[in-house]
Design a protein around this motif. Structure first.
Motif, PDB file in Angstrom:
ATOM      1  N   MET A   1     109.093  14.667   7.348  1.00 15.65           N
ATOM      2  CA  MET A   1     108.109  13.913   6.416  1.00 15.65           C
ATOM      3  C   MET A   1     108.697  14.004   5.059  1.00 15.65           C
ATOM      4  O   MET A   1     109.107  15.058   4.725  1.00 15.65           O
ATOM      5  CB  MET A   1     106.821  14.092   6.519  1.00 15.65           C
ATOM      6  N   ASP A   2     108.704  12.852   3.950  1.00 14.47           N
ATOM      7  CA  ASP A   2     109.151  13.008   2.824  1.00 14.47           C
ATOM      8  C   ASP A   2     107.923  13.565   1.990  1.00 14.47           C
ATOM      9  O   ASP A   2     107.329  12.709   1.126  1.00 14.47           O
ATOM     10  CB  ASP A   2     109.456  11.514   2.170  1.00 14.47           C
ATOM     11  N   TRP A   3     107.585  14.831   1.741  1.00 10.90           N
ATOM     12  CA  TRP A   3     106.873  15.689   0.935  1.00 10.90           C
ATOM     13  C   TRP A   3     107.584  16.524   0.028  1.00 10.90           C
ATOM     14  O   TRP A   3     108.713  16.798   0.088  1.00 10.90           O
ATOM     15  CB  TRP A   3     105.431  16.154   1.800  1.00 10.90           C
ATOM     16  N   THR A   4     106.746  16.821  -0.890  1.00  5.96           N
ATOM     17  CA  THR A   4     107.338  17.931  -1.973  1.00  5.96           C
ATOM     18  C   THR A   4     106.703  19.237  -1.933  1.00  5.96           C
ATOM     19  O   THR A   4     105.517  19.316  -1.506  1.00  5.96           O
ATOM     20  CB  THR A   4     107.370  17.226  -3.572  1.00  5.96           C
ATOM     21  N   SER A   5     107.397  20.234  -2.411  1.00  6.43           N
ATOM     22  CA  SER A   5     106.697  21.547  -2.592  1.00  6.43           C
ATOM     23  C   SER A   5     105.584  21.479  -3.454  1.00  6.43           C
ATOM     24  O   SER A   5     104.481  22.209  -3.118  1.00  6.43           O
ATOM     25  CB  SER A   5     107.777  22.458  -3.278  1.00  6.43           C
ATOM     26  N   ALA A   6     105.389  20.899  -4.469  1.00 10.65           N
ATOM     27  CA  ALA A   6     104.356  20.584  -5.419  1.00 10.65           C
ATOM     28  C   ALA A   6     103.046  19.989  -4.671  1.00 10.65           C
ATOM     29  O   ALA A   6     101.994  20.387  -4.965  1.00 10.65           O
ATOM     30  CB  ALA A   6     104.564  19.879  -6.624  1.00 10.65           C
ATOM     31  N   GLN A   7     103.514  19.118  -3.802  1.00 12.85           N
ATOM     32  CA  GLN A   7     102.206  18.422  -3.049  1.00 12.85           C
ATOM     33  C   GLN A   7     101.774  19.564  -2.093  1.00 12.85           C
ATOM     34  O   GLN A   7     100.574  19.808  -1.702  1.00 12.85           O
ATOM     35  CB  GLN A   7     102.767  17.234  -2.239  1.00 12.85           C
ATOM     36  N   LEU A   8     102.671  20.110  -1.256  1.00 12.51           N
ATOM     37  CA  LEU A   8     102.086  21.185  -0.432  1.00 12.51           C
ATOM     38  C   LEU A   8     101.529  22.300  -1.166  1.00 12.51           C
ATOM     39  O   LEU A   8     100.589  22.809  -0.455  1.00 12.51           O
ATOM     40  CB  LEU A   8     103.313  21.676   0.492  1.00 12.51           C
ATOM     41  N   ARG A   9     101.867  22.593  -2.039  1.00 11.39           N
ATOM     42  CA  ARG A   9     101.224  23.681  -2.801  1.00 11.39           C
ATOM     43  C   ARG A   9      99.965  23.426  -3.262  1.00 11.39           C
ATOM     44  O   ARG A   9      98.864  24.431  -3.165  1.00 11.39           O
ATOM     45  CB  ARG A   9     102.212  24.368  -4.069  1.00 11.39           C
ATOM     46  N   SER A  10      99.570  22.240  -3.955  1.00 10.41           N
ATOM     47  CA  SER A  10      98.352  21.779  -4.163  1.00 10.41           C
ATOM     48  C   SER A  10      97.614  21.704  -3.070  1.00 10.41           C
ATOM     49  O   SER A  10      96.321  22.230  -2.892  1.00 10.41           O
ATOM     50  CB  SER A  10      98.441  20.354  -4.632  1.00 10.41           C
ATOM     51  N   LEU A  11      98.002  21.404  -1.855  1.00  8.37           N
ATOM     52  CA  LEU A  11      97.097  21.426  -0.697  1.00  8.37           C
ATOM     53  C   LEU A  11      96.678  22.875  -0.024  1.00  8.37           C
ATOM     54  O   LEU A  11      95.503  23.323   0.032  1.00  8.37           O
ATOM     55  CB  LEU A  11      97.813  20.836   0.791  1.00  8.37           C
ATOM     56  N   VAL A  12      97.473  23.708  -0.334  1.00 11.07           N
ATOM     57  CA  VAL A  12      97.369  25.172   0.049  1.00 11.07           C
ATOM     58  C   VAL A  12      96.261  25.724  -0.821  1.00 11.07           C
ATOM     59  O   VAL A  12      95.286  26.483  -0.573  1.00 11.07           O
ATOM     60  CB  VAL A  12      98.717  26.124  -0.054  1.00 11.07           C
ATOM     61  N   GLU A  13      96.549  25.573  -1.959  1.00 14.48           N
ATOM     62  CA  GLU A  13      95.510  25.974  -3.140  1.00 14.48           C
ATOM     63  C   GLU A  13      94.276  25.470  -2.992  1.00 14.48           C
ATOM     64  O   GLU A  13      93.090  26.450  -3.346  1.00 14.48           O
ATOM     65  CB  GLU A  13      95.902  25.607  -4.509  1.00 14.48           C
ATOM     66  N   LEU A  14      93.950  24.156  -2.561  1.00 15.05           N
ATOM     67  CA  LEU A  14      92.730  23.771  -2.285  1.00 15.05           C
ATOM     68  C   LEU A  14      92.056  24.688  -1.216  1.00 15.05           C
ATOM     69  O   LEU A  14      90.726  24.712  -1.287  1.00 15.05           O
ATOM     70  CB  LEU A  14      93.040  22.234  -1.880  1.00 15.05           C
ATOM     71  N   THR A  15      92.678  25.259  -0.119  1.00 20.65           N
ATOM     72  CA  THR A  15      92.085  25.929   0.781  1.00 20.65           C
ATOM     73  C   THR A  15      91.778  27.401   0.127  1.00 20.65           C
ATOM     74  O   THR A  15      90.608  27.949   0.601  1.00 20.65           O
ATOM     75  CB  THR A  15      93.043  26.328   2.011  1.00 20.65           C
ATOM     76  N   ARG A  16      91.923  27.667  -0.855  1.00 23.62           N
ATOM     77  CA  ARG A  16      91.760  28.968  -1.655  1.00 23.62           C
ATOM     78  C   ARG A  16      90.635  28.664  -2.816  1.00 23.62           C
ATOM     79  O   ARG A  16      89.713  29.669  -2.922  1.00 23.62           O
ATOM     80  CB  ARG A  16      92.967  29.556  -2.416  1.00 23.62           C
ATOM     81  N   ARG A  17      90.901  27.690  -3.538  1.00 24.34           N
ATOM     82  CA  ARG A  17      89.881  27.437  -4.587  1.00 24.34           C
ATOM     83  C   ARG A  17      88.750  26.571  -4.312  1.00 24.34           C
ATOM     84  O   ARG A  17      87.675  26.636  -4.957  1.00 24.34           O
ATOM     85  CB  ARG A  17      90.700  26.786  -5.952  1.00 24.34           C
ATOM     86  N   GLY A  18      89.018  25.455  -3.515  1.00 26.75           N
ATOM     87  CA  GLY A  18      87.782  24.714  -3.006  1.00 26.75           C
ATOM     88  C   GLY A  18      87.302  23.512  -4.040  1.00 26.75           C
ATOM     89  O   GLY A  18      86.714  22.504  -3.567  1.00 26.75           O
ATOM     90  N   THR A  19      88.145  23.532  -5.215  1.00 21.97           N
ATOM     91  CA  THR A  19      87.866  22.319  -6.230  1.00 21.97           C
ATOM     92  C   THR A  19      89.028  21.815  -6.856  1.00 21.97           C
ATOM     93  O   THR A  19      89.846  22.769  -6.785  1.00 21.97           O
ATOM     94  CB  THR A  19      86.958  22.603  -7.382  1.00 21.97           C
ATOM     95  N   ILE A  20      89.327  20.571  -6.831  1.00 19.89           N
ATOM     96  CA  ILE A  20      90.515  19.867  -7.674  1.00 19.89           C
ATOM     97  C   ILE A  20      90.682  20.695  -8.982  1.00 19.89           C
ATOM     98  O   ILE A  20      91.799  21.052  -9.576  1.00 19.89           O
ATOM     99  CB  ILE A  20      90.371  18.552  -7.930  1.00 19.89           C
ATOM    100  N   THR A  21      89.635  20.754  -9.746  1.00 22.98           N
ATOM    101  CA  THR A  21      89.759  21.358 -10.965  1.00 22.98           C
ATOM    102  C   THR A  21      90.209  22.914 -11.127  1.00 22.98           C
ATOM    103  O   THR A  21      91.326  23.271 -11.878  1.00 22.98           O
ATOM    104  CB  THR A  21      88.411  21.300 -11.928  1.00 22.98           C
ATOM    105  N   ALA A  22      89.485  23.625 -10.156  1.00 19.26           N
ATOM    106  CA  ALA A  22      90.457  25.006  -9.819  1.00 19.26           C
ATOM    107  C   ALA A  22      91.611  25.069  -9.656  1.00 19.26           C
ATOM    108  O   ALA A  22      92.497  25.613 -10.120  1.00 19.26           O
ATOM    109  CB  ALA A  22      89.420  25.688  -8.850  1.00 19.26           C
ATOM    110  N   VAL A  23      92.164  24.364  -8.787  1.00 20.86           N
ATOM    111  CA  VAL A  23      93.555  24.004  -8.513  1.00 20.86           C
ATOM    112  C   VAL A  23      94.525  23.721  -9.647  1.00 20.86           C
ATOM    113  O   VAL A  23      95.499  24.328  -9.866  1.00 20.86           O
ATOM    114  CB  VAL A  23      93.765  23.013  -7.266  1.00 20.86           C
ATOM    115  N   ALA A  24      93.972  22.695 -10.373  1.00 21.98           N
ATOM    116  CA  ALA A  24      94.707  22.332 -11.462  1.00 21.98           C
ATOM    117  C   ALA A  24      94.772  23.528 -12.611  1.00 21.98           C
ATOM    118  O   ALA A  24      95.984  23.708 -12.950  1.00 21.98           O
ATOM    119  CB  ALA A  24      93.930  21.242 -12.442  1.00 21.98           C
ATOM    120  N   GLU A  25      93.962  24.097 -12.813  1.00 17.86           N
ATOM    121  CA  GLU A  25      93.988  25.317 -13.718  1.00 17.86           C
ATOM    122  C   GLU A  25      94.880  26.370 -13.266  1.00 17.86           C
ATOM    123  O   GLU A  25      95.546  27.174 -14.031  1.00 17.86           O
ATOM    124  CB  GLU A  25      92.367  26.092 -13.841  1.00 17.86           C
ATOM    125  N   THR A  26      94.867  26.500 -11.968  1.00 19.41           N
ATOM    126  CA  THR A  26      95.715  27.697 -11.350  1.00 19.41           C
ATOM    127  C   THR A  26      97.212  27.288 -11.474  1.00 19.41           C
ATOM    128  O   THR A  26      98.325  28.059 -11.719  1.00 19.41           O
ATOM    129  CB  THR A  26      95.410  27.878  -9.821  1.00 19.41           C
TER     130      THR A  26
END
Length: 311
Positions: A1-26
């Protein structure tokens, strides 16, 4: 599938941070940027990966499944980057370094000059960030390595996926308004009960560490001003409104007119370099870490020691 590392990293960080804002800060994105990354993933997979739960978001079963595989994909990508770097023979490529204000002003510049001399193919970009966030930023892959802080009184939890190397040990002194302690060259924290303090928030590692040091001496510090920025803290001491902990490197951030008195208690902070354990063998990462280590060994006993009492 045509995805990027940035997209996958954002998804992985959501499992750790729980919020979009926290992922953005990280990751150093805007919340809107993170939402766009996840939306693009959903479009690529044709599946719903997130659902709203009140003000928070949680991953769907499909999102959790993809996140688990995404961690392996990102790990494999890191291994590929290492292998490609090794084919060059000489450290060459681009590194993103996370760092805090003191490191940005005093530690990274000479390291970059040295890197340019011995590894001309190495390009370093940097990102200023909250010092308490650098460990997470390295763990998530948002930066390749980072200069951070650790405190013996309140050690930062160690992630087994990270390697933390101490570069410098700095001993804290006490910054006091000019002329307020002309009869003292050394002061104990036990004698500061009646002084007003300028400290960072107790929610920060630094804030907890210095409060712990005071309480160990039997003092509950009277915090008049909660300030995180070092330059602002020193300006307030200069204005005569309180006292603060200070190290030699902190003093270099701003020319100030106040006195520095030695503390009889040993209160320290450690400046560290943080990398992912999987990046230890990357030639570019190893090259910059080696430069930082050599610089630390050269300066450890002189320029980064706590400043002597001065008037």
């Amino acid at each position: 599938m045509d995805w990027t590392s940035a997209q996958l990293r954002s998804l992985v960080e959501l499992t750790r941070r729980g919020t979009i804002t926290a992922v953005a800060e990280t990751l150093g994105y805007t919340p809107g940027g993170v939402s766009q990354q996840i939306a693009a993933l959903e479009k690529t997979t044709g599946m719903e990966l997130l659902r709203r739960v009140g003000r928070r978001v949680e991953l769907t079963d499909a999102g959790m499944t993809l996140a688990r595989h995404a961690e392996r994909i990102l790990s494999t990508e890191a291994e590929a980057v290492e292998a490609l770097e090794r084919t060059r023979g000489e450290p060459a490529g681009t590194l993103l370094v996370g760092l805090f204000a003191t490191a940005a002003a005093e530690i990274l510049p000479p390291a970059l000059r040295r890197a340019g001399e011995v590894h001309p193919g190495l390009t370093v970009h940097s990102r200023d960030m909250d010092v308490d966030e650098v460990y997470d930023a390295v763990a998530s892959g948002a930066v390749d390595l980072a200069l951070g802080l650790d405190y013996p009184d309140v050690p930062i939890p160690r992630d087994p996926a990270l390697r933390v190397t101490q570069l410098y040990r700095e001993r804290f002194s006490l910054a006091v308004p000019a002329g307020s302690m002309t009869d003292r060259t050394v002061v104990s924290l036990a004698d500061t009960q009646d002084l007003g303090w300028i400290m960072p928030s107790a929610d920060s590692y630094y804030g907890r560490a210095v409060r712990t040091a005071c309480r160990r001496a039997g003092v509950e510090p009277a915090v008049l001003h909660e300030v995180t920025d070092t330059a602002a803290t020193l300006a307030l001491v200069e204005a005569g409104v309180g006292v603060s902990f200070v190290t030699d490197l902190m003093l270099r951030l701003r020319s100030s007119r106040f006195d520095v008195v030695e503390l009889s208690e040993r209160v320290e902070r450690h400046i560290v370099v943080v990398i992912r354990s999987t990046a230890e063998r990357r030639p570019t990462v190893a090259a910059l870490v080696d430069i930082l280590r050599v610089m630390a060994e050269t300066r450890r006993d002189t320029s980064v020691q706590a400043a002597p009492p001065r008037r």
